[in-house]
Design a protein around this motif. Structure first.
Motif, mmCIF file in Angstrom:
data_model
loop_
_atom_site.group_PDB
_atom_site.id
_atom_site.type_symbol
_atom_site.label_atom_id
_atom_site.label_comp_id
_atom_site.label_asym_id
_atom_site.label_seq_id
_atom_site.Cartn_x
_atom_site.Cartn_y
_atom_site.Cartn_z
ATOM 1 N N ALA A 156 0.836 -1.209 0.000
ATOM 2 C CA ALA A 156 0.000 0.000 0.000
ATOM 3 C C ALA A 156 0.869 1.256 0.000
ATOM 4 C CB ALA A 156 -0.940 -0.003 1.202
ATOM 5 N N SER A 157 1.944 1.220 0.749
ATOM 6 C CA SER A 157 2.850 2.365 0.815
ATOM 7 C C SER A 157 3.531 2.612 -0.532
ATOM 8 C CB SER A 157 3.887 2.109 1.907
ATOM 9 O OG SER A 157 4.828 3.144 1.943
ATOM 10 N N LEU A 158 3.920 1.543 -1.222
ATOM 11 C CA LEU A 158 4.533 1.713 -2.546
ATOM 12 C C LEU A 158 3.511 2.308 -3.513
ATOM 13 C CD1 LEU A 158 6.999 1.366 -4.408
ATOM 14 C CD2 LEU A 158 6.009 -0.824 -5.078
ATOM 15 N N TRP A 159 2.290 1.797 -3.499
ATOM 16 C CA TRP A 159 1.241 2.318 -4.378
ATOM 17 C C TRP A 159 1.059 3.815 -4.152
ATOM 18 C CZ3 TRP A 159 -4.110 2.934 -2.336
ATOM 19 C CH2 TRP A 159 -5.003 3.397 -3.315
ATOM 20 N N GLN A 160 1.013 4.227 -2.887
ATOM 21 C CA GLN A 160 0.853 5.640 -2.579
ATOM 22 C C GLN A 160 2.064 6.452 -3.044
ATOM 23 O OE1 GLN A 160 0.102 5.096 1.579
ATOM 24 N NE2 GLN A 160 -2.119 4.964 1.293
ATOM 25 N N ALA A 161 3.269 5.901 -2.887
ATOM 26 C CA ALA A 161 4.487 6.600 -3.323
ATOM 27 C C ALA A 161 4.532 6.727 -4.845
ATOM 28 C CB ALA A 161 5.726 5.877 -2.806
ATOM 29 N N VAL A 162 4.100 5.695 -5.543
ATOM 30 C CA VAL A 162 4.045 5.753 -7.011
ATOM 31 C C VAL A 162 3.046 6.820 -7.441
ATOM 32 C CG1 VAL A 162 3.292 4.476 -9.065
ATOM 33 C CG2 VAL A 162 4.903 3.428 -7.461
ATOM 34 N N ASN A 163 1.880 6.853 -6.807
ATOM 35 C CA ASN A 163 0.893 7.879 -7.163
ATOM 36 C C ASN A 163 1.399 9.282 -6.830
ATOM 37 O OD1 ASN A 163 -1.066 6.444 -8.514
ATOM 38 N ND2 ASN A 163 -2.260 6.014 -6.675
ATOM 39 N N ILE A 222 -2.425 11.115 -13.822
ATOM 40 C CA ILE A 222 -3.554 10.678 -12.999
ATOM 41 C C ILE A 222 -3.094 9.586 -12.030
ATOM 42 C CG2 ILE A 222 -5.269 11.249 -14.771
ATOM 43 C CD1 ILE A 222 -5.447 8.174 -15.311
ATOM 44 N N PRO A 223 -3.758 9.475 -10.884
ATOM 45 C CA PRO A 223 -3.401 8.391 -9.959
ATOM 46 C C PRO A 223 -3.837 7.046 -10.532
ATOM 47 C CG PRO A 223 -5.281 9.624 -9.118
ATOM 48 C CD PRO A 223 -4.812 10.336 -10.355
ATOM 49 N N LEU A 224 -3.113 6.011 -10.148
ATOM 50 C CA LEU A 224 -3.451 4.656 -10.559
ATOM 51 C C LEU A 224 -4.416 4.054 -9.548
ATOM 52 C CD1 LEU A 224 0.155 3.440 -11.439
ATOM 53 C CD2 LEU A 224 -1.624 4.185 -13.041
ATOM 54 N N GLU A 225 -5.519 3.512 -10.037
ATOM 55 C CA GLU A 225 -6.462 2.803 -9.179
ATOM 56 C C GLU A 225 -5.845 1.441 -8.852
ATOM 57 O OE1 GLU A 225 -10.755 0.523 -9.496
ATOM 58 O OE2 GLU A 225 -10.093 1.789 -11.142
ATOM 59 N N HIS A 227 11.736 1.556 -16.803
ATOM 60 C CA HIS A 227 10.867 1.466 -15.631
ATOM 61 C C HIS A 227 10.158 2.797 -15.366
ATOM 62 C CE1 HIS A 227 13.605 -1.959 -14.923
ATOM 63 N NE2 HIS A 227 12.508 -2.525 -14.458
ATOM 64 N N ARG A 228 10.890 3.886 -15.519
ATOM 65 C CA ARG A 228 10.309 5.218 -15.338
ATOM 66 C C ARG A 228 9.182 5.440 -16.356
ATOM 67 N NH1 ARG A 228 12.149 10.237 -13.353
ATOM 68 N NH2 ARG A 228 11.268 12.013 -14.456
ATOM 69 N N GLY A 229 9.406 5.001 -17.590
ATOM 70 C CA GLY A 229 8.379 5.133 -18.623
ATOM 71 C C GLY A 229 7.103 4.405 -18.255
ATOM 72 N N ASN A 230 7.234 3.194 -17.706
ATOM 73 C CA ASN A 230 6.055 2.449 -17.262
ATOM 74 C C ASN A 230 5.358 3.174 -16.115
ATOM 75 O OD1 ASN A 230 6.551 0.370 -19.086
ATOM 76 N ND2 ASN A 230 7.553 -0.930 -17.576
ATOM 77 N N LEU A 231 6.130 3.579 -15.122
ATOM 78 C CA LEU A 231 5.586 4.182 -13.915
ATOM 79 C C LEU A 231 4.863 5.494 -14.208
ATOM 80 C CD1 LEU A 231 7.428 4.074 -10.571
ATOM 81 C CD2 LEU A 231 6.282 6.161 -11.224
ATOM 82 N N LEU A 232 5.387 6.271 -15.139
ATOM 83 C CA LEU A 232 4.824 7.593 -15.426
ATOM 84 C C LEU A 232 3.987 7.659 -16.702
ATOM 85 C CD1 LEU A 232 7.892 9.837 -14.485
ATOM 86 C CD2 LEU A 232 5.874 9.309 -13.089
ATOM 87 N N ALA A 233 3.756 6.536 -17.355
ATOM 88 C CA ALA A 233 2.996 6.550 -18.609
ATOM 89 C C ALA A 233 1.612 7.154 -18.386
ATOM 90 C CB ALA A 233 2.865 5.143 -19.177
ATOM 91 N N PRO A 234 1.273 8.187 -19.151
ATOM 92 C CA PRO A 234 -0.020 8.859 -18.962
ATOM 93 C C PRO A 234 -1.219 7.950 -19.225
ATOM 94 C CG PRO A 234 1.412 10.161 -20.387
ATOM 95 C CD PRO A 234 2.093 8.844 -20.162
ATOM 96 N N VAL A 292 2.309 -4.124 -11.725
ATOM 97 C CA VAL A 292 1.748 -4.149 -13.078
ATOM 98 C C VAL A 292 0.954 -2.868 -13.300
ATOM 99 C CG1 VAL A 292 1.716 -6.668 -13.264
ATOM 100 C CG2 VAL A 292 -0.284 -5.487 -12.345
ATOM 101 N N TYR A 293 0.963 -2.410 -14.541
ATOM 102 C CA TYR A 293 0.284 -1.183 -14.945
ATOM 103 C C TYR A 293 -0.641 -1.542 -16.095
ATOM 104 C CZ TYR A 293 4.457 0.615 -12.637
ATOM 105 O OH TYR A 293 5.464 0.856 -11.751
ATOM 106 N N VAL A 294 -1.884 -1.067 -16.022
ATOM 107 C CA VAL A 294 -2.883 -1.448 -17.021
ATOM 108 C C VAL A 294 -3.726 -0.221 -17.389
ATOM 109 C CG1 VAL A 294 -4.893 -2.939 -17.438
ATOM 110 C CG2 VAL A 294 -2.942 -3.822 -16.159
ATOM 111 N N THR A 295 -4.179 -0.206 -18.635
ATOM 112 C CA THR A 295 -5.117 0.807 -19.080
ATOM 113 C C THR A 295 -6.466 0.133 -19.327
ATOM 114 O OG1 THR A 295 -3.371 2.048 -20.168
ATOM 115 C CG2 THR A 295 -5.623 2.520 -20.874
ATOM 116 N N TYR A 296 -7.480 0.611 -18.629
ATOM 117 C CA TYR A 296 -8.864 0.186 -18.852
ATOM 118 C C TYR A 296 -9.577 1.369 -19.493
ATOM 119 C CZ TYR A 296 -8.268 -3.982 -15.995
ATOM 120 O OH TYR A 296 -7.851 -5.180 -15.505
#
Length: 168
Positions: free
Chosen positions: A41-48, A57-60, A133-140, A162-166
Motif C-alpha cells: 500500500a505504501s509503494l502504491w501511494q508513493a508511485v501515485n 492521474i493516480p493509478l487505481e 521502468h520510469r516510462g512504465n511508472l509515469l505513462a499517462p 503491473v500497470y494497465v489501461t482500462y
C-alpha cells in the motif's frame, strides 16, 4: 475557506472522514491483511505521489491486479529468479490476461529486488532512474495497477508492479 478555528477543525474532520469512507480505503485495508500489505500500500501511494509530481492521474489499485503481481513476486522468490518472463516463458501480458479482468487495452510491468532497510524508497528510486521502468511508472495512459511483494530465502524482497489501461 474556514474563517475560525472551529470551522477549520470541522473541515479537517470532514476531510478525514471522507478519506476514511473513500472506496480506496477498503482496498488499502484489504491489502494490509496480506503479509506485505502495508509495504504494498505504501509503494502504491508513493508511485501515485511520483505520478502527481509529473501531472499524471493516480493509478487505481485493483485486487485482481494485486493477485497477478503478488503471484509473480512469490514465484520469483520461490524459484530464485528476477525477470519479467518466467523460466517457462510466461510474460507479463500472459499473466495479466489469465489473472485479471478482461477489457484492458495496454499493460506493462516493473520488477525489482532489494535488501535495503528502506525497501520502497530503494525500489522507487531505482525504477525512476531506469528509463524503461520510469516510462512504465509515469505513462499517462495507465490508470490501474497491482502491487505484489514477496521475500526470498536470502531475505531480500522481490517487487512486482503491473500497470494497465482500462477504457473509461
Amino acid at each position: 475557506m474556514p474563517r475560525n478555528p472551529a470551522q477549520a477543525f470541522g473541515f479537517l474532520l470532514g476531510f478525514w472522514l471522507a478519506l476514511w469512507l473513500w472506496p480506496g480505503s477498503v482496498e488499502i485495508a484489504r491489502a494490509q491483511a496480506e503479509p506485505f500489505g502495508e509495504l504494498e500500500a505504501s509503494l502504491w501511494q508513493a508511485v501515485n505521489a511520483a505520478r502527481a509530481r509529473h501531472h499524471r492521474i493516480p493509478l487505481e489499485r485493483r485486487p485482481d491486479l494485486d493477485r497477478v503481481a503478488r503471484a509473480h513476486s512469490e514465484d520469483m522468490a520461490r524459484r530464485q529468479y528476477l525477470a519479467h518472463e518466467s523460466p517457462e516463458g510466461v510474460d507479463p501480458l500472459d499473466r495479466i490476461q489469465s489473472g485479471a479482468s478482461s477489457g484492458f487495452t495496454l499493460a506493462a510491468e516493473n520488477v525489482g529486488t532489494t535488501n535495503r532497510p528502506d525497501p520502497n524508497s530503494e525500489i522507487l528510486r531505482s525504477w525512476l532512474a531506469s528509463p524503461v521502468h520510469r516510462g512504465n511508472l509515469l505513462a499517462p495512459s495507465f490508470n490501474a495497477t497491482g502491487v505484489g511483494i514477496s521475500r526470498a530465502a536470502d531475505g531480500s524482497l522481490l517487487y512486482t508492479q503491473v500497470y494497465v489501461t482500462y477504457p473509461r
